[in-house]
Enzyme design. Structure first.
Site, PDB file in Angstrom:
ATOM      1  N   HIS A  14     -79.449  28.186 -31.604  1.00 12.50           N
ATOM      2  CA  HIS A  14     -79.661  26.860 -31.025  1.00 12.50           C
ATOM      3  C   HIS A  14     -78.416  25.987 -31.199  1.00 12.50           C
ATOM      4  O   HIS A  14     -78.016  25.241 -30.287  1.00 12.50           O
ATOM      5  CB  HIS A  14     -80.875  26.223 -31.708  1.00 12.50           C
ATOM      6  CG  HIS A  14     -81.105  24.794 -31.369  1.00 12.50           C
ATOM      7  ND1 HIS A  14     -80.723  23.757 -32.198  1.00 12.50           N
ATOM      8  CD2 HIS A  14     -81.679  24.211 -30.288  1.00 12.50           C
ATOM      9  CE1 HIS A  14     -81.060  22.609 -31.653  1.00 12.50           C
ATOM     10  NE2 HIS A  14     -81.636  22.844 -30.492  1.00 12.50           N
ATOM     11  N   GLU A  16     -75.833  26.974 -28.658  1.00 10.63           N
ATOM     12  CA  GLU A  16     -76.205  26.455 -27.330  1.00 10.63           C
ATOM     13  C   GLU A  16     -75.709  25.018 -27.160  1.00 10.63           C
ATOM     14  O   GLU A  16     -75.129  24.663 -26.125  1.00 10.63           O
ATOM     15  CB  GLU A  16     -77.719  26.515 -27.153  1.00 10.63           C
ATOM     16  CG  GLU A  16     -78.246  25.857 -25.885  1.00 10.63           C
ATOM     17  CD  GLU A  16     -79.461  25.000 -26.130  1.00 10.63           C
ATOM     18  OE1 GLU A  16     -79.475  23.836 -25.665  1.00 10.63           O
ATOM     19  OE2 GLU A  16     -80.408  25.476 -26.791  1.00 10.63           O
ATOM     20  N   HIS A  17     -75.914  24.198 -28.170  1.00  9.78           N
ATOM     21  CA  HIS A  17     -75.436  22.812 -28.128  1.00  9.78           C
ATOM     22  C   HIS A  17     -73.914  22.765 -27.961  1.00  9.78           C
ATOM     23  O   HIS A  17     -73.382  22.000 -27.148  1.00  9.78           O
ATOM     24  CB  HIS A  17     -75.813  22.084 -29.421  1.00  9.78           C
ATOM     25  CG  HIS A  17     -77.170  21.472 -29.398  1.00  9.78           C
ATOM     26  ND1 HIS A  17     -77.385  20.137 -29.678  1.00  9.78           N
ATOM     27  CD2 HIS A  17     -78.388  21.996 -29.127  1.00  9.78           C
ATOM     28  CE1 HIS A  17     -78.682  19.872 -29.586  1.00  9.78           C
ATOM     29  NE2 HIS A  17     -79.306  20.985 -29.269  1.00  9.78           N
ATOM     30  N   GLU A  21     -82.471  15.916 -34.727  1.00  9.99           N
ATOM     31  CA  GLU A  21     -83.449  16.628 -33.896  1.00  9.99           C
ATOM     32  C   GLU A  21     -84.476  17.340 -34.770  1.00  9.99           C
ATOM     33  O   GLU A  21     -85.676  17.321 -34.473  1.00  9.99           O
ATOM     34  CB  GLU A  21     -82.715  17.635 -33.000  1.00  9.99           C
ATOM     35  CG  GLU A  21     -83.605  18.372 -32.008  1.00  9.99           C
ATOM     36  CD  GLU A  21     -82.815  19.330 -31.131  1.00  9.99           C
ATOM     37  OE1 GLU A  21     -83.407  20.330 -30.693  1.00  9.99           O
ATOM     38  OE2 GLU A  21     -81.617  19.085 -30.891  1.00  9.99           O
TER      39      GLU A  21
END
Length: 427
Positions: A67, A70-71, A142
């Site tokens: 993840h 991906e950012h 997040e």
């Protein structure tokens, strides 16, 4: 390039095998204005222990790294990729699941420029010590946000109840502690391992000439030697569940719950979609909106319209889950468990099976009118060795006996239960 026609549903699929090992799929949709394009890697949150091709040593990386990567891909040396897509009149997004990371855009014009940008930025990570450190703060926020999200927490608490060792029970974004251990070097290790074209696929759905797509791919994909198969390592997972019940408190107005059962089949390919459809039909008969039990629970005020279910099969793991809001989750769980025992005893009613099978087939056929839905479904199934269009053949071939066999095997284990109670609830 191979062409496969699915005459029963009026669909055509072009497949191109690039010399790098990249698979390219084009699904033409004549007359459609929007085009959807995805560039995906078979790499998700569960792939934290692996053996790099050519090595003999295990590599273990922190939770949340897929993840995190991906950012970071959206941040390029010359600016934010999202702004570049916006200037080309398109919308872009990305997501990381348990098993894949997907980058996508949708547009109504300038398709070629948008596809070139997609192919380019996914192949060119820009990672520095400074921008990696900065991202830790953003993703940390997040993570904290999802820790207070009741829908998210009730689901991952259920996975913790179902699974003993499998990393599917770990939050996709990781934890504050795990992301603090991520470095530029570790990100590059994961990128070089899992973002090789041989571990990736491109899908384009829309009114597009296949040769145009292939030309852009041939010009844009870097020639890289195929390193071989990545060995993905998971701890042994027992057949039984980890816990029967997990209860937590959060700031919610009404209790939320999820129930679920681990699936130990480990199936892939056509067998996977056959089992998935069987499970979905069984769940629909048990607790779908047309079922007697659903309507009884609804009329008694024990569930509301946000009650739902799903069957998730991913090869190395799988589960069924169902739930929503309820003033008395334990009572709902008791009633559903009673219904599971009843259907075990009496079997699946043939008329109900045929009715639900036709209804699900109808939904599948309607989904083919949505390039967005096709894009969302096709790539994950490809990585599991299956073809989305094979659902058409499956609905024609699936029998009551197939569903009965899945019922007997999968629902032999008692469901686990996850509940989120309001903060002021004394339960």
């Amino acid at each position: 390039m191979k062409t496969v026609e699915y005459s029963r549903i009026g669909e055509k699929l072009y497949q191109y095998d690039h010399v790098s090992g990249l698979k390219v799929f084009i699904i033409p949709k004549k007359g459609y204005r929007k085009v959807y394009a995805t560039f995906a890697t078979f790499y998700g949150s569960i792939n934290n222990t692996f053996i790099i091709p050519g090595s003999r040593e295990k590599t273990h990386v922190p939770d949340g790294i897929a993840h995190f990567l991906e950012h970071k891909l959206f941040e390029q040396k010359d600016g934010d990729v999202t702004e570049k897509f916006a200037k080309l009149g398109s919308e872009t997004n990305a997501y990381t699941s348990f098993t894949q990371t997907v980058y996508l855009f949708t547009c109504t014009s300038m398709f070629e420029d948008n596809l070139k940008l997609l192919v380019d930025f996914v192949q060119n990570p820009y990672l520095t010590d400074a921008n990696v450190e900065k991202e830790k703060g953003i993703i940390g926020q997040e993570i904290r946000m999802y820790e207070d999200n009741a829908d998210w927490r009730v689901f991952f608490n259920l996975l913790d109840a179902i699974y003993v060792n499998h990393p599917v029970k770990i939050d996709i974004a990781g934890t504050i502690d795990s992301i603090s251990k991520i470095s530029k070097e570790t990100l590059y290790t994961c990128y070089d391992t899992f973002y090789h074209p041989s571990n990736m696929a491109i899908l384009v759905v829309g009114d597009i000439d296949p040769q145009t797509v292939i030309g852009i791919v041939n010009d844009g994909i870097k020639d890289r030697e195929n390193p071989g198969e990545i060995e993905r390592i998971f701890h042994d997972e027992p057949a039984h569940h980890n816990k029967k019940l997990v209860e937590k408190q959060l700031a919610v107005s009404m209790p939320q719950f999820q129930m679920g059962i681990k699936d130990n089949s480990g199936v892939t390919g056509y067998d996977l979609i056959k089992r998935k459809v069987s499970l979905e039909i069984i769940l629909s008969i048990l607790i779908g909106r047309s079922s007697l039990l659903y309507n009884q629970l609804y009329s008694e005020g024990l569930i509301n319209q946000n009650f739902g279910y799903e069957a998730s099969l991913e090869g190395s793991f799988g589960f069924t889950s169902w739930g929503g809001q309820s003033k008395d989750p334990h009572k709902v769980a008791e009633r559903i468990n009673e219904e599971i025992l009843r259907i075990h005893r009496d079997g699946i009613d043939e008329s109900s099976f045929n009715r639900i099978r036709k209804a699900h087939e109808g939904r599948f056929i309607r989904s083919l009118n949505s390039p967005e839905n096709i894009s969302y479904e096709f790539i994950p199934l490809y990585f599991k060795g299956a073809n989305y269009f094979d659902y058409s053949k499956l609905y024609e071939e699936l029998t009551l006996q197939d569903a009965q066999a899945v019922l007997k095997e999968h629902f032999s284990q008692e469901p686990s239960l996850s509940i989120i109670w309001p903060l002021n609830d004394s339960k």
